[in-house]
Design a protein around this motif. Sequence first.
Motif, mmCIF file in Angstrom:
data_model
loop_
_atom_site.group_PDB
_atom_site.id
_atom_site.type_symbol
_atom_site.label_atom_id
_atom_site.label_comp_id
_atom_site.label_asym_id
_atom_site.label_seq_id
_atom_site.Cartn_x
_atom_site.Cartn_y
_atom_site.Cartn_z
ATOM 1 N N ARG A 519 0.868 -1.168 0.019
ATOM 2 C CA ARG A 519 0.054 -0.315 -0.750
ATOM 3 C C ARG A 519 0.627 1.461 -0.247
ATOM 4 N NH1 ARG A 519 -3.158 -1.528 3.458
ATOM 5 N NH2 ARG A 519 -2.265 -0.836 5.594
ATOM 6 N N TYR A 520 1.463 1.035 0.517
ATOM 7 C CA TYR A 520 3.378 1.910 0.056
ATOM 8 C C TYR A 520 3.479 2.639 -0.834
ATOM 9 C CZ TYR A 520 1.912 1.928 5.712
ATOM 10 O OH TYR A 520 2.010 1.802 6.748
ATOM 11 N N LYS A 521 4.028 1.356 -1.449
ATOM 12 C CA LYS A 521 4.389 1.481 -3.070
ATOM 13 C C LYS A 521 6.026 1.259 -2.405
ATOM 14 C CE LYS A 521 0.197 3.519 -5.592
ATOM 15 N NZ LYS A 521 -0.057 2.091 -6.317
ATOM 16 N N LEU A 522 5.818 0.905 -1.500
ATOM 17 C CA LEU A 522 7.651 0.463 -1.336
ATOM 18 C C LEU A 522 8.123 -0.823 -2.236
ATOM 19 C CD1 LEU A 522 7.914 0.221 2.237
ATOM 20 C CD2 LEU A 522 9.231 2.112 1.126
ATOM 21 N N THR A 523 7.452 -0.864 -2.828
ATOM 22 C CA THR A 523 8.380 -2.352 -3.536
ATOM 23 C C THR A 523 7.936 -1.706 -5.279
ATOM 24 O OG1 THR A 523 5.550 -2.565 -4.587
ATOM 25 C CG2 THR A 523 6.909 -4.298 -2.808
ATOM 26 N N ARG A 524 7.954 0.171 -4.945
ATOM 27 C CA ARG A 524 9.352 0.649 -6.557
ATOM 28 C C ARG A 524 10.548 1.347 -6.251
ATOM 29 N NH1 ARG A 524 5.262 6.077 -6.314
ATOM 30 N NH2 ARG A 524 6.137 5.738 -4.540
ATOM 31 N N SER A 525 10.333 1.092 -5.231
ATOM 32 C CA SER A 525 12.380 1.367 -4.892
ATOM 33 C C SER A 525 12.977 -0.359 -4.143
ATOM 34 C CB SER A 525 12.052 2.085 -3.965
ATOM 35 O OG SER A 525 11.700 2.644 -2.883
ATOM 36 N N ILE A 526 12.383 -0.909 -3.237
ATOM 37 C CA ILE A 526 12.779 -2.564 -3.183
ATOM 38 C C ILE A 526 11.865 -3.565 -4.006
ATOM 39 C CG2 ILE A 526 12.874 -4.144 -0.894
ATOM 40 C CD1 ILE A 526 12.049 -1.079 0.396
ATOM 41 N N ASP A 527 13.395 -4.494 -4.219
ATOM 42 C CA ASP A 527 12.834 -4.925 -6.253
ATOM 43 C C ASP A 527 12.127 -5.967 -5.176
ATOM 44 O OD1 ASP A 527 12.872 -7.111 -7.697
ATOM 45 O OD2 ASP A 527 15.253 -7.013 -7.744
ATOM 46 N N PRO A 528 10.967 -5.966 -6.064
ATOM 47 C CA PRO A 528 9.753 -7.371 -5.366
ATOM 48 C C PRO A 528 10.398 -8.671 -5.154
ATOM 49 C CG PRO A 528 8.972 -5.891 -7.074
ATOM 50 C CD PRO A 528 10.329 -5.315 -6.934
ATOM 51 N N ALA A 529 11.429 -8.879 -5.591
ATOM 52 C CA ALA A 529 12.365 -10.432 -5.816
ATOM 53 C C ALA A 529 12.764 -10.209 -4.247
ATOM 54 C CB ALA A 529 12.860 -9.928 -7.056
ATOM 55 N N HIS A 530 13.245 -9.674 -3.300
ATOM 56 C CA HIS A 530 13.720 -9.523 -2.568
ATOM 57 C C HIS A 530 12.349 -9.176 -1.462
ATOM 58 C CE1 HIS A 530 17.304 -6.957 -4.147
ATOM 59 N NE2 HIS A 530 17.310 -8.765 -4.170
ATOM 60 N N PHE A 531 12.094 -10.015 -1.625
ATOM 61 C CA PHE A 531 10.678 -10.394 -0.112
ATOM 62 C C PHE A 531 10.878 -11.501 -0.938
ATOM 63 C CE2 PHE A 531 9.815 -6.045 -1.331
ATOM 64 C CZ PHE A 531 9.461 -5.648 0.071
ATOM 65 N N PHE A 532 11.187 -12.709 0.806
ATOM 66 C CA PHE A 532 11.054 -13.995 0.807
ATOM 67 C C PHE A 532 10.361 -14.845 1.624
ATOM 68 C CE2 PHE A 532 14.406 -13.123 -1.160
ATOM 69 C CZ PHE A 532 14.971 -14.185 -2.621
ATOM 70 N N PRO A 533 9.697 -15.785 1.668
ATOM 71 C CA PRO A 533 8.481 -16.227 2.850
ATOM 72 C C PRO A 533 8.848 -16.536 3.356
ATOM 73 C CG PRO A 533 8.489 -18.541 1.425
ATOM 74 C CD PRO A 533 9.287 -16.918 0.855
ATOM 75 N N THR A 534 10.375 -17.270 4.191
ATOM 76 C CA THR A 534 11.091 -17.396 4.838
ATOM 77 C C THR A 534 12.948 -17.081 5.150
ATOM 78 O OG1 THR A 534 12.177 -19.913 3.909
ATOM 79 C CG2 THR A 534 10.224 -19.882 4.854
ATOM 80 N N VAL A 535 13.666 -17.237 6.153
ATOM 81 C CA VAL A 535 14.898 -17.100 6.003
ATOM 82 C C VAL A 535 15.963 -18.198 5.299
ATOM 83 C CG1 VAL A 535 16.738 -16.500 7.630
ATOM 84 C CG2 VAL A 535 14.426 -15.310 8.124
ATOM 85 N N GLU A 536 15.630 -19.448 5.255
ATOM 86 C CA GLU A 536 15.901 -20.033 4.531
ATOM 87 C C GLU A 536 16.282 -20.414 3.377
ATOM 88 O OE1 GLU A 536 17.542 -23.224 5.686
ATOM 89 O OE2 GLU A 536 17.747 -23.582 7.616
ATOM 90 N N ASP A 537 14.872 -19.658 2.701
ATOM 91 C CA ASP A 537 14.318 -19.406 1.451
ATOM 92 C C ASP A 537 15.702 -17.900 0.365
ATOM 93 O OD1 ASP A 537 12.687 -20.861 0.976
ATOM 94 O OD2 ASP A 537 11.161 -19.924 1.392
ATOM 95 N N ALA A 538 15.343 -16.865 1.987
ATOM 96 C CA ALA A 538 16.168 -16.190 1.541
ATOM 97 C C ALA A 538 17.519 -16.384 1.376
ATOM 98 C CB ALA A 538 16.302 -15.218 1.950
ATOM 99 N N ALA A 539 18.644 -17.141 2.438
ATOM 100 C CA ALA A 539 19.348 -17.915 2.077
ATOM 101 C C ALA A 539 20.234 -17.911 1.186
ATOM 102 C CB ALA A 539 19.821 -18.156 3.582
ATOM 103 N N SER A 540 19.166 -19.469 1.057
ATOM 104 C CA SER A 540 18.944 -20.488 -0.187
ATOM 105 C C SER A 540 19.502 -19.573 -2.020
ATOM 106 C CB SER A 540 17.742 -20.947 -0.642
ATOM 107 O OG SER A 540 18.211 -22.436 0.908
ATOM 108 N N ALA A 541 18.794 -18.510 -2.065
ATOM 109 C CA ALA A 541 18.032 -18.067 -3.457
ATOM 110 C C ALA A 541 19.362 -17.363 -2.999
ATOM 111 C CB ALA A 541 17.380 -16.641 -3.123
ATOM 112 N N LEU A 542 20.220 -16.003 -1.780
ATOM 113 C CA LEU A 542 20.783 -15.296 -2.846
ATOM 114 C C LEU A 542 21.722 -15.838 -2.223
ATOM 115 C CD1 LEU A 542 19.485 -12.775 -0.150
ATOM 116 C CD2 LEU A 542 18.854 -12.813 -2.327
ATOM 117 N N ARG A 543 22.687 -16.844 -1.948
ATOM 118 C CA ARG A 543 24.127 -17.585 -2.129
ATOM 119 C C ARG A 543 24.969 -17.488 -3.167
ATOM 120 N NH1 ARG A 543 25.974 -21.185 2.707
ATOM 121 N NH2 ARG A 543 23.454 -21.500 3.174
#
Length: 555
Positions: A519-543
């Motif tokens: 609603r704040y439209k933060l995804t215009r500046s923060i990449d929508p691909a940088h939102f993950f459901p879990t920390v494990e998913d984020a670590a695996s993707a970003l490794r």
Amino acid sequence: MRLPSGYGRDLIAGTVLTTLLVPQGMAYAELAGLPAITGLYTSILCLLAYAVVGPSKVLVLGPDSSLGPMIAAVILPMVVAGDDPGRAVALASMLALMTGVLLTVASVAKLGFVADLLSRPTQLGYINGLALTILIGQLPKLFGFSVDADGLFAETAGFVRGVADGETVPAALAIGAAGLLLILLLRRYAPKIPGILVVVVASILAVSVFDLADRGVQVVGTLPRGLPPFTLPSAGWDDLGLLAAGALGITLVSVTDTISTASTFAARSGQEVRGNREMLGIGSANLAVAFFQGFPVSTSGSRTAVAAQAGARSQLTGVAGAALIALMLVLAPGLLRNLPQPILAAVVIAASLSLADAAGARRLWRQRRVEFSLAVAAFLGVALLGVLPGIAVAVGFSVLNVFRRTWWPYWTVLGRPAGVNGYHDMTSYPEAEQIPGIVIFRFDAPLIFANARTFREEVRALARAEPKPRFIVVAAEPITDVDTTAADMLEDLDAELNAAGISLVFAELKTPVRQKIDRYKLTRSIDPAHFFPTVEDAASALRGGGPTRVGPPPG
């Protein structure tokens, strides 16, 4: 006529309860700066009103030791020396009326949460300060003289000066101290024996046998015969401001005491506490006493315990107690005429000692020094500033403590410990593995205006670390809210980090929080691909240097 099953036990419990209601009602009335008879009037009306409206089967209302000093602090400054006691009674009745209205409105508006304004540490400090105030205020009466002073230090100095000047009445001190000692001993070693009743009866006999009234011991005297007349509360316009402030404080303490006591006894019987109904019950009781020369009331833990131990199962117990007090006033108003005033002081002092919780203060000292400091601050607020300002101090520190926890929340960096699933606090697992180029940051609070700067500065500090990270992953599960101030901060922070070659990533955002982000439209500046459901998913993707999968956040 045979009573329905169980009612006989309620009547017996009501009879037992009356032995406590009468001396405590009289003692707490005088603690409030009012004639002793008003304590009995108040007890009758509040018990009957709560029996009709109150939800609890066993709670007992009445004059209370914790409210007495508050009532006195409100009405005594408005009573000119030499005034008829009727003015003090009228002001106290108006105070009860205001308190009843506030409690009723709070009940209708479902404001039971106001009891939370006094946290346990600040409530502990306030009660300990109140207990000390009551104790010091009653000592002159126990010694047989009076002190014209206001405030803990002035009353202490007046008491010491009175003792040094020889104002002590030996007979009064002897009977008062003996009564206090007997109450405390019976409470400690024979709790099933009604200690107050034993002391009251013994002291009346002692006055009669040894002519203690002729030796300087003041007695209650014959009480007015009959029931209290219907009287409209009255006060001048100039008095309403202070009365309203006092009613607010009394309302807060009444609600806190009542919900706390109700919770204790409900847990024993498997019942559920209905905070808003309880407020309506005590509100109705205060409204009832206001029109019959009464003063504000609250729940009494000690009297409720006595009723429960005696077998009370319904509010018939309170009705029986009210009826017995009324019968005494109609048929035998002189029954307590030889009751010594030092015994009433002993009853109040015993109540103040039961209020105090030194063990709780010691426990806070061992468990959490910050909350112990809050208790000390609330204690000093009552001791140094007085009862009503002490309430304000206690509430203020409770609110500030909540704000402090939000303003400076706990934060940490997460790592993967050997042999343990998931990512955990590196303070607890200092040897935990960190992924090169990735910092996982957890912030344990809603992200709002008060802590947005703290969040930004901590993330900036992580970004300046060596070696420089490529990704800062916010483990956002504890973040239950993001307000507009924090949203603006995140947008600026993301741009700042991107300029330094660092990406801000979020994991485990709750669905309502993610919806606010959208609603704040933060995804215009923060990449929508940088939102993950879990920390494990984020670590695996970003490794491997970038995201490989993006899923919906967990609910």
